[in-house]
Design an enzyme around this catalytic site. Structure first.
Site, PDB file in Angstrom:
ATOM      1  N   GLN A 105     -26.482  12.903   0.260  1.00  0.00           N
ATOM      2  CA  GLN A 105     -27.543  13.028   0.194  1.00  0.00           C
ATOM      3  C   GLN A 105     -28.420  14.056   0.272  1.00  0.00           C
ATOM      4  O   GLN A 105     -29.678  13.928  -0.777  1.00  0.00           O
ATOM      5  CB  GLN A 105     -27.638  12.790   2.255  1.00  0.00           C
ATOM      6  N   GLY A 139       3.346  13.539   9.168  1.00  0.00           N
ATOM      7  CA  GLY A 139       2.420  13.009   8.571  1.00  0.00           C
ATOM      8  C   GLY A 139       0.950  13.520   8.709  1.00  0.00           C
ATOM      9  O   GLY A 139      -0.370  13.891   8.016  1.00  0.00           O
ATOM     10  N   GLU A 184      -1.817   6.328   7.427  1.00  0.00           N
ATOM     11  CA  GLU A 184      -1.141   7.261   8.562  1.00  0.00           C
ATOM     12  C   GLU A 184      -1.555   6.602   9.692  1.00  0.00           C
ATOM     13  O   GLU A 184      -1.414   7.451  10.754  1.00  0.00           O
ATOM     14  CB  GLU A 184      -0.548   8.444   8.200  1.00  0.00           C
ATOM     15  N   TRP A 199       1.168  -1.111  -0.163  1.00  0.00           N
ATOM     16  CA  TRP A 199       0.438  -0.032  -0.282  1.00  0.00           C
ATOM     17  C   TRP A 199       0.762   1.419   0.774  1.00  0.00           C
ATOM     18  O   TRP A 199       1.017   2.529   0.533  1.00  0.00           O
ATOM     19  CB  TRP A 199      -1.081  -0.134   1.128  1.00  0.00           C
ATOM     20  N   ARG A 214     -31.219  23.623  -5.751  1.00  0.00           N
ATOM     21  CA  ARG A 214     -32.554  22.928  -6.100  1.00  0.00           C
ATOM     22  C   ARG A 214     -33.563  22.936  -5.193  1.00  0.00           C
ATOM     23  O   ARG A 214     -33.835  23.662  -4.345  1.00  0.00           O
ATOM     24  CB  ARG A 214     -31.823  21.606  -5.473  1.00  0.00           C
TER      25      ARG A 214
END
Length: 380
Positions: free
Chosen positions: A336, A242, A363, A156, A268
């Site tokens: 949604q 990180g 991480e 990965w 909308r």
């Protein structure tokens, strides 16, 4: 307390926002669909200084603080999380680790090219049996005097196929367990170093993720970072920073999804009025706004801790834990709010939902962040 960003911070934020809108937004859906690495965009990010933001200008970096990095990461991640994870790994894991713990020779040879984006880096810790349990390294680096013989597999790995410089964590003294681990700089093309096929992923599909195989790879001893046995500490210290990068990525994913949902809710109409005027939708937007603001403050607090020399293990873990959950929750609600359109690629939010999930995993999973936080709160 000062919650006002400096003029320099605002300029960096705006520069990152402009770059994301102008360079990353065009083609982002197609890159995701075809799993295309954003080569041209990453090259431009390097030219603009986004790949070595916290690196000393003496080594080709921008010499900026962690707060600047968080602000830029959020803006880039609002548009393309595949590009922002390249930025995060190169900045937080590779450049920072080399600048903080590398020798002057290592900095001159590798850091200067990484900071400018001439090459990009990869951080190689995870293995088939060593993900969250990073102490269980099966990759070995046998000390042969002037060099190490490296054998093993890493899984990965972000930038796995496109990187030229790899920071590889490997076990040299098994009897010493985590105190016998070393960090080695491995270059693409070293005999015995092979790159596996690209992983087919749910999200961040433009980012290239690979397994790496090392078979009797000869690594010069001058490529070891720090003293013998420093590798595990190096990995943990580097990952602590990180997490701030990935927390900022999660924040950006949440912000991007929220902004699209807010805009759509005003356009909308349902039952004779914009859907944002229906309490069911308005309350969703309110929850999103609160959680995003909280996540932003946690990210900036962790960055402030790092910049001021404070311990940022817990603040970074808190930021990543909360921001990644916020990214997931916000992206789901954004879909949604968009209704049927939320399931369609051209509206972007379904990509945000897919991209959000990985921020709870890489991480350090959310469960690992809770271990870090609980250890800190139970210290006294």
């Amino acid at each position: 307390m000062d919650f006002q960003l400096s003029e320099e911070h605002l300029m960096i934020q705006q520069a990152a926002r402009d770059f994301a809108q102008q360079e990353l937004l065009p083609g982002v859906i197609e890159r995701d669909e075809k799993q295309q690495f954003p080569y041209e965009q990453i090259k431009k990010m390097g030219e603009l200084g986004f790949l070595g933001m916290m690196v000393d200008p003496a080594y080709g970096g921008s010499g900026l603080d962690t707060i600047s990095y968080v602000l830029a990461m959020e803006e880039i991640s609002k548009i393309d999380a595949s590009a922002s994870v390249v930025m995060s790994v190169n900045n937080s894991l590779v450049c920072w680790g080399l600048q903080t713990f590398g020798t002057e020779e290592q900095k001159q040879k590798y850091l200067t090219r990484l900071a400018t984006g001439e090459v990009i880096g990869a951080f190689c810790l995870s293995e088939p049996e060593a993900g969250s349990d990073a102490t269980s390294q099966k990759t070995t680096a046998v000390d042969m005097g002037d060099y190490y013989i490296l054998n093993g597999t890493k899984n990965w790995i972000t930038n796995g196929g496109t990187a030229d410089v790899y920071l590889v964590i490997a076990q040299t003294h098994p009897d010493l367990k985590h105190k016998g681990i070393n960090a080695l700089i491995v270059e693409k093309g070293m005999p015995g170093f092979e790159i596996g096929p690209k992983e087919q992923k749910l999200g961040i599909r433009g980012s290239d993720t690979h397994s790496l195989m090392f078979t009797d790879v000869k690594v010069p001893k001058e490529n070891r970072i720090g003293e013998d046995g420093f590798g595990f500490k190096f990995a943990m210290k580097t990952l602590a920073g990180g997490r701030i990068g990935i927390a900022s990525q999660a924040l950006g994913i949440a912000s991007g999804a929220y902004e699209l949902a807010l805009k759509y809710s005003k356009e909308r109409k349902a039952f004779g009025k914009p859907i944002c005027e229906h309490q069911a939708i308005a309350f969703k937007l309110a929850d999103m706004a609160v959680n995003i603001e909280a996540a932003r403050h946690l990210c900036l607090k962790a960055a402030w801790d790092k910049d001021n020399g404070h311990n940022y293990d817990m603040s970074g873990a808190m930021a990543k834990l909360f921001a990644s959950q916020t990214a997931m929750d916000t992206a789901v609600e954004a879909v949604q709010i968009h209704g049927g359109n939320g399931y369609v690629k051209e509206y972007h939010v379904e990509r945000f939902m897919r991209d959000a999930k990985i921020t709870q995993i890489y991480e350090g999973t959310s469960e690992i962040q809770k271990i870090v936080i609980s250890r800190e709160v139970l210290k006294d």
